[in-house]
Scaffold this motif. Structure first.
Motif, mmCIF file in Angstrom:
data_model
loop_
_atom_site.group_PDB
_atom_site.id
_atom_site.type_symbol
_atom_site.label_atom_id
_atom_site.label_comp_id
_atom_site.label_asym_id
_atom_site.label_seq_id
_atom_site.Cartn_x
_atom_site.Cartn_y
_atom_site.Cartn_z
ATOM 1 N N GLY A 105 21.701 -48.367 -25.750
ATOM 2 C CA GLY A 105 21.172 -49.710 -25.552
ATOM 3 C C GLY A 105 22.265 -50.752 -25.584
ATOM 4 O O GLY A 105 23.246 -50.683 -24.835
ATOM 5 N N GLY A 106 22.107 -51.750 -26.472
ATOM 6 C CA GLY A 106 23.110 -52.790 -26.596
ATOM 7 C C GLY A 106 24.468 -52.251 -27.008
ATOM 8 O O GLY A 106 25.497 -52.838 -26.669
ATOM 9 N N GLY A 107 24.500 -51.131 -27.731
ATOM 10 C CA GLY A 107 25.779 -50.524 -28.083
ATOM 11 C C GLY A 107 26.518 -50.009 -26.859
ATOM 12 O O GLY A 107 27.737 -50.161 -26.746
ATOM 13 N N ALA A 108 25.776 -49.389 -25.933
ATOM 14 C CA ALA A 108 26.390 -48.957 -24.681
ATOM 15 C C ALA A 108 26.855 -50.159 -23.872
ATOM 16 O O ALA A 108 27.942 -50.146 -23.282
ATOM 17 C CB ALA A 108 25.394 -48.122 -23.874
ATOM 18 N N GLU A 109 26.046 -51.225 -23.853
ATOM 19 C CA GLU A 109 26.422 -52.423 -23.103
ATOM 20 C C GLU A 109 27.666 -53.090 -23.700
ATOM 21 O O GLU A 109 28.474 -53.667 -22.972
ATOM 22 C CB GLU A 109 25.245 -53.393 -23.052
ATOM 23 C CG GLU A 109 24.113 -52.873 -22.170
ATOM 24 C CD GLU A 109 22.869 -53.737 -22.216
ATOM 25 O OE1 GLU A 109 22.412 -54.179 -21.139
ATOM 26 O OE2 GLU A 109 22.343 -53.968 -23.317
ATOM 27 N N LEU A 110 27.831 -53.004 -25.008
ATOM 28 C CA LEU A 110 29.060 -53.473 -25.634
ATOM 29 C C LEU A 110 30.247 -52.687 -25.101
ATOM 30 O O LEU A 110 31.298 -53.258 -24.777
ATOM 31 C CB LEU A 110 28.950 -53.331 -27.154
ATOM 32 C CG LEU A 110 30.211 -53.602 -27.973
ATOM 33 C CD1 LEU A 110 30.706 -55.026 -27.785
ATOM 34 C CD2 LEU A 110 29.948 -53.316 -29.458
ATOM 35 N N ALA A 111 30.097 -51.374 -24.987
ATOM 36 C CA ALA A 111 31.179 -50.541 -24.455
ATOM 37 C C ALA A 111 31.467 -50.870 -22.993
ATOM 38 O O ALA A 111 32.625 -50.926 -22.572
ATOM 39 C CB ALA A 111 30.825 -49.062 -24.607
ATOM 40 N N TYR A 112 30.417 -51.091 -22.197
ATOM 41 C CA TYR A 112 30.619 -51.425 -20.778
ATOM 42 C C TYR A 112 31.380 -52.738 -20.622
ATOM 43 O O TYR A 112 32.100 -52.923 -19.631
ATOM 44 C CB TYR A 112 29.288 -51.580 -20.035
ATOM 45 C CG TYR A 112 28.303 -50.446 -20.141
ATOM 46 C CD1 TYR A 112 28.703 -49.136 -20.415
ATOM 47 C CD2 TYR A 112 26.930 -50.690 -19.983
ATOM 48 C CE1 TYR A 112 27.776 -48.110 -20.512
ATOM 49 C CE2 TYR A 112 26.007 -49.664 -20.068
ATOM 50 C CZ TYR A 112 26.430 -48.385 -20.343
ATOM 51 O OH TYR A 112 25.501 -47.380 -20.443
ATOM 52 N N ALA A 113 31.210 -53.653 -21.568
ATOM 53 C CA ALA A 113 31.874 -54.954 -21.470
ATOM 54 C C ALA A 113 33.363 -54.862 -21.739
ATOM 55 O O ALA A 113 34.111 -55.784 -21.397
ATOM 56 C CB ALA A 113 31.228 -55.948 -22.445
ATOM 57 N N CYS A 114 33.800 -53.772 -22.355
ATOM 58 C CA CYS A 114 35.237 -53.578 -22.581
ATOM 59 C C CYS A 114 35.898 -53.086 -21.295
ATOM 60 O O CYS A 114 35.254 -52.537 -20.405
ATOM 61 C CB CYS A 114 35.459 -52.581 -23.715
ATOM 62 S SG CYS A 114 34.929 -53.191 -25.337
ATOM 63 N N ASP A 115 37.209 -53.261 -21.218
ATOM 64 C CA ASP A 115 37.941 -52.868 -20.009
ATOM 65 C C ASP A 115 38.177 -51.372 -19.921
ATOM 66 O O ASP A 115 38.246 -50.808 -18.827
ATOM 67 C CB ASP A 115 39.283 -53.602 -19.970
ATOM 68 C CG ASP A 115 39.104 -55.105 -19.881
ATOM 69 O OD1 ASP A 115 38.594 -55.577 -18.857
ATOM 70 O OD2 ASP A 115 39.465 -55.808 -20.844
ATOM 71 N N PHE A 116 38.326 -50.718 -21.071
ATOM 72 C CA PHE A 116 38.568 -49.273 -21.126
ATOM 73 C C PHE A 116 37.641 -48.669 -22.176
ATOM 74 O O PHE A 116 37.294 -49.328 -23.159
ATOM 75 C CB PHE A 116 40.020 -48.966 -21.520
ATOM 76 C CG PHE A 116 41.043 -49.482 -20.553
ATOM 77 C CD1 PHE A 116 41.496 -48.689 -19.506
ATOM 78 C CD2 PHE A 116 41.565 -50.756 -20.695
ATOM 79 C CE1 PHE A 116 42.440 -49.171 -18.613
ATOM 80 C CE2 PHE A 116 42.512 -51.241 -19.806
ATOM 81 C CZ PHE A 116 42.952 -50.440 -18.758
ATOM 82 N N ARG A 117 37.279 -47.393 -21.938
ATOM 83 C CA ARG A 117 36.449 -46.670 -22.888
ATOM 84 C C ARG A 117 37.036 -45.286 -23.147
ATOM 85 O O ARG A 117 37.334 -44.542 -22.197
ATOM 86 C CB ARG A 117 35.010 -46.530 -22.346
ATOM 87 C CG ARG A 117 34.181 -47.796 -22.419
ATOM 88 C CD ARG A 117 33.060 -47.814 -21.390
ATOM 89 N NE ARG A 117 33.609 -47.833 -20.025
ATOM 90 C CZ ARG A 117 34.061 -48.932 -19.422
ATOM 91 N NH1 ARG A 117 34.006 -50.099 -20.033
ATOM 92 N NH2 ARG A 117 34.575 -48.875 -18.197
#
Length: 248
Positions: A105-117
């Motif tokens: 959910g929002g945790g995944a969206e936080l990761a998507y907002a970063c430039d690298f994962r």
């Protein structure tokens, strides 16, 4: 700064941000969102690299469902999580999400907002929002198709598919899959590579990549014009030519 996050400023060129709400799987409640806004403000005022990670084998288990259940139209239009992730996406220097365990959910969206994962083998990505009667309204609906393609994004966003770390790596969502004990060292190694680049060129490249389609190619030309006046560009090119001359 809130005790819901821990900040490590040991290295001058980067900030390590650790989500610290393990008893709730690092669920993103309003207080944690406010604390992360403070982090963004710091990164805006003093631009440097950032690593965002979790604790206890969980990156972030999503938004706080108890809060979401009681929110109404006004809170939805406020875009509580969306505004944070948009702000994180626009911080001047690159960001790295170091993901171990759940990113939902929002945790995944936080990761998507970063430039690298980066994600360990026990990482899991998913968007359960539709099953809860809402949409993934904090960036997934437009970021995820860009990251993994429309067909896979629809499977995740509409049919509830979850991605393992291996699947996320194969889809291009994550850069690498280190073991849990190696996650932070891998994140720092990536930051070391980024820190070795010309800082202004790095910032403007990020800006160009994230610019809307209509802004291209003007944004690249303007970025290059700025960099052509930068002394760092002259020094780095001179050093490159000197090294080649010595080899020849």
């Amino acid at each position: 700064m809130s005790d819901l996050i821990e900040l490590d400023r040991t290295r001058e060129d980067r900030l390590v941000v650790t989500l610290n709400r393990p008893e709730r799987r690092n669920a993103l409640d309003r207080a944690m969102i406010d604390a992360l806004h403070d982090v963004c403000a710091e990164l805006e005022e003093h631009p440097r690299l950032a690593i965002v990670t979790g604790q206890e084998g969980v990156f972030a288990g999503g938004a706080d469902i108890a809060e979401l259940r009681d929110r109404g139209v006004a809170e939805a239009l406020e875009g509580i999580n969306l505004r944070l992730f948009e702000r994180l996406r626009r911080v001047p220097m690159p960001t790295v999400a170091a993901i171990d365990g759940w990113a939902l959910g929002g945790g995944a969206e936080l990761a998507y907002a970063c430039d690298f994962r980066l994600a360990t083998p026990r990482a899991v990505f998913g968007q359960p929002e539709v099953g809860l009667g809402i949409v993934a309204g904090a960036g997934a609906a437009y970021r995820l198709p860009r990251l993994v393609g429309e067909s896979l994004a629809k499977d995740i966003l509409m049919a509830g598919r979850r991605l393992t770390a291996a699947e996320a790596h194969s889809a291009g969502l994550v850069h690498a899959v280190p073991e849990p004990a190696d996650l932070m060292s891998a994140a720092h190694e990536l930051c070391d590579r980024l820190a070795a680049q010309a800082p202004l060129a790095l910032r403007l490249t990020k800006l160009a990549i994230d610019a809307p389609d209509a802004a291209h190619p003007a944004v690249e030309m303007l970025a290059q014009a700025v960099l052509f006046t930068d002394q760092d560009k002259h020094d780095r090119m001179t050093a490159f030519l000197d090294r080649r001359r010595r080899r020849d």
